[in-house]
Design a protein around this motif. Structure first.
Motif, mmCIF file in Angstrom:
data_model
loop_
_atom_site.group_PDB
_atom_site.id
_atom_site.type_symbol
_atom_site.label_atom_id
_atom_site.label_comp_id
_atom_site.label_asym_id
_atom_site.label_seq_id
_atom_site.Cartn_x
_atom_site.Cartn_y
_atom_site.Cartn_z
ATOM 1 N N TYR A 201 -7.237 -36.913 24.370
ATOM 2 C CA TYR A 201 -7.526 -36.121 23.178
ATOM 3 C C TYR A 201 -6.845 -34.764 23.199
ATOM 4 C CZ TYR A 201 -11.473 -39.215 21.775
ATOM 5 O OH TYR A 201 -12.272 -40.248 21.371
ATOM 6 N N GLY B 238 -7.834 -41.623 25.671
ATOM 7 C CA GLY B 238 -7.089 -41.261 24.472
ATOM 8 C C GLY B 238 -6.347 -39.947 24.597
ATOM 9 N N ALA C 36 -10.498 -35.479 17.350
ATOM 10 C CA ALA C 36 -10.129 -36.811 17.819
ATOM 11 C C ALA C 36 -11.383 -37.644 18.081
ATOM 12 C CB ALA C 36 -9.265 -36.714 19.074
ATOM 13 N N CYS D 159 -3.222 -34.873 21.899
ATOM 14 C CA CYS D 159 -2.919 -35.463 20.584
ATOM 15 C C CYS D 159 -2.232 -34.457 19.671
ATOM 16 C CB CYS D 159 -4.212 -35.938 19.915
ATOM 17 S SG CYS D 159 -4.966 -37.377 20.697
ATOM 18 N N ASP D 160 -1.502 -34.960 18.728
ATOM 19 C CA ASP D 160 -0.874 -34.142 17.691
ATOM 20 C C ASP D 160 -1.942 -33.883 16.616
ATOM 21 O OD1 ASP D 160 0.405 -33.319 15.302
ATOM 22 O OD2 ASP D 160 2.226 -34.407 15.821
ATOM 23 N N VAL E 144 -3.878 -36.577 14.138
ATOM 24 C CA VAL E 144 -5.337 -36.759 14.183
ATOM 25 C C VAL E 144 -5.932 -36.521 12.799
ATOM 26 C CG1 VAL E 144 -7.515 -35.883 15.135
ATOM 27 C CG2 VAL E 144 -5.537 -36.231 16.636
#
Length: 183
Positions: free
Chosen positions: A118, A116, A80, A121-122, A126
């Motif tokens: 990070y 974000g 990310a 995240c998926d 990403v």
């Protein structure tokens, strides 16, 4: 990721990176082996494209969310970050090509990681976003002409880059993080 894993990652604070890495535009990095003198300033786009499939493979690992040690980002978090590095450097290169002496707004990479999220995240998303951002910055570097290599840009902390040294600095970040995730 389980809720326990997310909570573990969120509670395991990462110390901000306060190192000044600008020296990598002149000499090799002892941590990752990056050699700035080997960077062809007119081939940065190709070098970026070569890293994208490696990053995609990293982001497809089953253990992508696992931090290797307390205080160390997971491969997902590094991916990310690199996605965002691609985006920030694309914007900064555009500024340098538009105006010699461009000044860059501050970018706090550690704040970006927190904001974000990070760690949440998926990885597949990403990977797609990293691919898209990597192609965009590679395309912009492809458009650099030899007569633009000495154009200047300045970071908010006063560090000065030419397009030539900016490409070196940028590639080091991307390749160093591949070393961080052992890719």
């Amino acid at each position: 990721m389980t809720d326990d894993t997310a909570a573990e990652n969120a509670s395991d604070g990462i110390s901000p990176d306060t190192k000044d890495w600008t020296w990598v535009v002149e000499r090799s990095c002892p941590e990752c082996g990056f050699d700035p003198t080997a960077v062809d300033p007119l081939a940065v786009g190709a070098a970026v494209r070569a890293t994208v499939p490696v990053w995609r493979a990293v982001l497809a690992r089953p253990e992508v969310r696992r931090r290797p040690a307390p205080g160390v980002w997971s491969p997902l978090e590094y991916g990310a970050h690199v996605r965002d590095v691609f985006r920030v450097f694309d914007e900064r290169l555009a500024l340098m090509l538009d105006a010699d002496g461009a000044e860059f707004a501050n970018w706090d990479q550690d704040a970006a990681a927190v904001e974000g999220r990070y760690e949440q995240c998926d990885p597949a998303v990403v990977a797609e976003e990293l691919t898209e951002a990597g192609e965009a910055v590679a395309h912009r570097f492809d458009a650099v002409r030899a007569d633009q290599l000495e154009r200047v840009g300045r970071r908010s902390n006063g560090s000065v880059f030419t397009v030539r040294t900016f490409g070196r600095y940028f590639l080091h970040d991307v390749e160093h993080h591949l070393s961080d995730v052992r890719a």
